[in-house]
Write a protein that holds these residues in place. Structure first.
Motif, PDB file in Angstrom:
ATOM      1  N   UNK A   2      12.550   3.810 -11.175  1.00  0.00           N
ATOM      2  CA  UNK A   2      13.476   4.236 -10.137  1.00  0.00           C
ATOM      3  C   UNK A   2      12.942   3.928  -8.739  1.00  0.00           C
ATOM      4  N   UNK A   3      11.687   4.276  -8.475  1.00  0.00           N
ATOM      5  CA  UNK A   3      11.067   3.989  -7.182  1.00  0.00           C
ATOM      6  C   UNK A   3       9.560   4.172  -7.291  1.00  0.00           C
ATOM      7  N   UNK A   4       8.867   3.894  -6.220  1.00  0.00           N
ATOM      8  CA  UNK A   4       7.429   4.057  -6.166  1.00  0.00           C
ATOM      9  C   UNK A   4       7.096   4.748  -4.851  1.00  0.00           C
ATOM     10  N   UNK A   5       6.272   5.783  -4.908  1.00  0.00           N
ATOM     11  CA  UNK A   5       5.855   6.498  -3.704  1.00  0.00           C
ATOM     12  C   UNK A   5       4.346   6.407  -3.561  1.00  0.00           C
ATOM     13  N   UNK A   6       3.884   6.518  -2.351  1.00  0.00           N
ATOM     14  CA  UNK A   6       2.462   6.549  -2.049  1.00  0.00           C
ATOM     15  C   UNK A   6       2.081   7.997  -1.806  1.00  0.00           C
ATOM     16  N   UNK A   7       0.955   8.438  -2.358  1.00  0.00           N
ATOM     17  CA  UNK A   7       0.459   9.796  -2.146  1.00  0.00           C
ATOM     18  C   UNK A   7      -0.893   9.697  -1.449  1.00  0.00           C
ATOM     19  N   UNK A   8      -0.988  10.246  -0.236  1.00  0.00           N
ATOM     20  CA  UNK A   8      -2.195  10.171   0.579  1.00  0.00           C
ATOM     21  C   UNK A   8      -2.868  11.531   0.658  1.00  0.00           C
ATOM     22  N   UNK A   9      -4.178  11.553   0.643  1.00  0.00           N
ATOM     23  CA  UNK A   9      -4.940  12.797   0.674  1.00  0.00           C
ATOM     24  C   UNK A   9      -5.793  12.836   1.944  1.00  0.00           C
ATOM     25  N   UNK A  10      -5.730  13.965   2.648  1.00  0.00           N
ATOM     26  CA  UNK A  10      -6.425  14.123   3.927  1.00  0.00           C
ATOM     27  C   UNK A  10      -7.360  15.324   3.882  1.00  0.00           C
ATOM     28  N   UNK A  62      12.231   4.974  -0.717  1.00  0.00           N
ATOM     29  CA  UNK A  62      10.960   4.895  -0.016  1.00  0.00           C
ATOM     30  C   UNK A  62      10.529   6.271   0.460  1.00  0.00           C
ATOM     31  N   UNK A  63       9.343   6.669   0.046  1.00  0.00           N
ATOM     32  CA  UNK A  63       8.789   7.944   0.504  1.00  0.00           C
ATOM     33  C   UNK A  63       7.273   7.852   0.574  1.00  0.00           C
ATOM     34  N   UNK A  64       6.710   8.721   1.400  1.00  0.00           N
ATOM     35  CA  UNK A  64       5.270   8.880   1.487  1.00  0.00           C
ATOM     36  C   UNK A  64       5.002  10.362   1.242  1.00  0.00           C
ATOM     37  N   UNK A  84      -1.052   0.788   2.221  1.00  0.00           N
ATOM     38  CA  UNK A  84       0.360   1.129   2.141  1.00  0.00           C
ATOM     39  C   UNK A  84       1.105  -0.114   2.613  1.00  0.00           C
ATOM     40  N   UNK A  85       2.029  -0.609   1.793  1.00  0.00           N
ATOM     41  CA  UNK A  85       2.756  -1.851   2.081  1.00  0.00           C
ATOM     42  C   UNK A  85       4.164  -1.525   2.540  1.00  0.00           C
ATOM     43  N   UNK A  86       4.532  -2.041   3.710  1.00  0.00           N
ATOM     44  CA  UNK A  86       5.882  -1.880   4.232  1.00  0.00           C
ATOM     45  C   UNK A  86       6.551  -3.248   4.286  1.00  0.00           C
ATOM     46  N   UNK A  87       7.651  -3.407   3.568  1.00  0.00           N
ATOM     47  CA  UNK A  87       8.466  -4.615   3.643  1.00  0.00           C
ATOM     48  C   UNK A  87       9.655  -4.301   4.537  1.00  0.00           C
ATOM     49  N   UNK A  88       9.821  -5.089   5.580  1.00  0.00           N
ATOM     50  CA  UNK A  88      10.834  -4.780   6.586  1.00  0.00           C
ATOM     51  C   UNK A  88      12.074  -5.660   6.425  1.00  0.00           C
ATOM     52  N   UNK A  89      13.128  -5.239   7.120  1.00  0.00           N
ATOM     53  CA  UNK A  89      14.393  -5.976   7.076  1.00  0.00           C
ATOM     54  C   UNK A  89      14.465  -7.089   8.103  1.00  0.00           C
ATOM     55  N   UNK A  90      13.661  -6.964   9.184  1.00  0.00           N
ATOM     56  CA  UNK A  90      13.663  -7.978  10.237  1.00  0.00           C
ATOM     57  C   UNK A  90      12.242  -8.184  10.763  1.00  0.00           C
ATOM     58  N   UNK A  91      12.048  -9.305  11.422  1.00  0.00           N
ATOM     59  CA  UNK A  91      10.765  -9.604  12.065  1.00  0.00           C
ATOM     60  C   UNK A  91      10.496  -8.599  13.186  1.00  0.00           C
ATOM     61  N   UNK A  92      11.545  -8.233  13.923  1.00  0.00           N
ATOM     62  CA  UNK A  92      11.406  -7.285  15.015  1.00  0.00           C
ATOM     63  C   UNK A  92      10.955  -5.920  14.498  1.00  0.00           C
ATOM     64  N   UNK A 131      -2.713  -0.371   6.260  1.00  0.00           N
ATOM     65  CA  UNK A 131      -1.307  -0.753   6.150  1.00  0.00           C
ATOM     66  C   UNK A 131      -1.176  -2.265   6.084  1.00  0.00           C
ATOM     67  N   UNK A 132      -0.245  -2.741   5.283  1.00  0.00           N
ATOM     68  CA  UNK A 132       0.208  -4.131   5.254  1.00  0.00           C
ATOM     69  C   UNK A 132       1.684  -4.101   5.625  1.00  0.00           C
ATOM     70  N   UNK A 133       2.072  -4.962   6.537  1.00  0.00           N
ATOM     71  CA  UNK A 133       3.461  -5.014   6.982  1.00  0.00           C
ATOM     72  C   UNK A 133       3.934  -6.449   6.824  1.00  0.00           C
ATOM     73  N   UNK A 134       5.104  -6.595   6.191  1.00  0.00           N
ATOM     74  CA  UNK A 134       5.599  -7.942   5.903  1.00  0.00           C
ATOM     75  C   UNK A 134       7.096  -8.041   6.121  1.00  0.00           C
TER      76      UNK A 134
END
Length: 136
Positions: A2-10, A62-64, A84-92, A131-134
């Motif tokens: 269904x989806x994939x979430x990232x779980x971060x520990x601080x 998408x959730x964190x 954490x990988x973020x795939x965006x809709x636009x270059x901007x 973070x990776x942003x693409x």
């Protein structure tokens, strides 16, 4: 799947980090704290205000998620074994996210067109999360 979430520990900075991530990505943010539950599993007074669960729902897929570690656990160890990988809709959008996430952090690879065809960059934010942003 269904989806994939990232779980971060601080280590006590979960609320601060998630408020920052919401300012970057938007979305609905909720917190529960160890002290919200009678049997919270911790005797430490500081744990009562620490985050037991943070949930930032950015969109339907998408959730964190994250938490603070209880004092008795000794705290998390941050390493270089995840991004954490973020795939965006636009270059901007990619540029905007990169600038915000790298503020007070470290740029590992500036946003640029890559040989594999994506517009891509990498940074470490002020909370030591990578973070990776693409786009594309």
């Amino acid at each position: 799947m269904k989806n994939l979430s990232v779980y971060l520990v601080f280590n006590g900075r979960c609320r601060e980090a998630f408020n920052f991530y919401q300012s970057v990505c938007g979305g609905d943010l909720t917190f529960t704290h160890y002290g919200d539950f009678p049997a919270n599993g911790s005797d430490a007074e500081a744990d009562k205000t620490h985050v037991m669960n943070a949930s930032l729902i950015i969109n339907e897929n998408t959730s964190i998620l994250g938490c603070d570690t209880p004092a008795k656990s000794g705290g998390p160890t941050f390493g270089n074994n995840f991004h954490v990988m973020l795939n965006t809709s636009t270059k901007e959008e990619a540029d905007q996210l990169f600038v915000k996430l790298s503020e007070n952090g470290t740029v590992q690879m500036p946003m640029a067109q890559q040989f594999w065809g994506a517009y891509f960059g990498m940074c470490i934010d002020q909370f030591d999360v990578q973070w990776m942003i693409a786009y594309g």
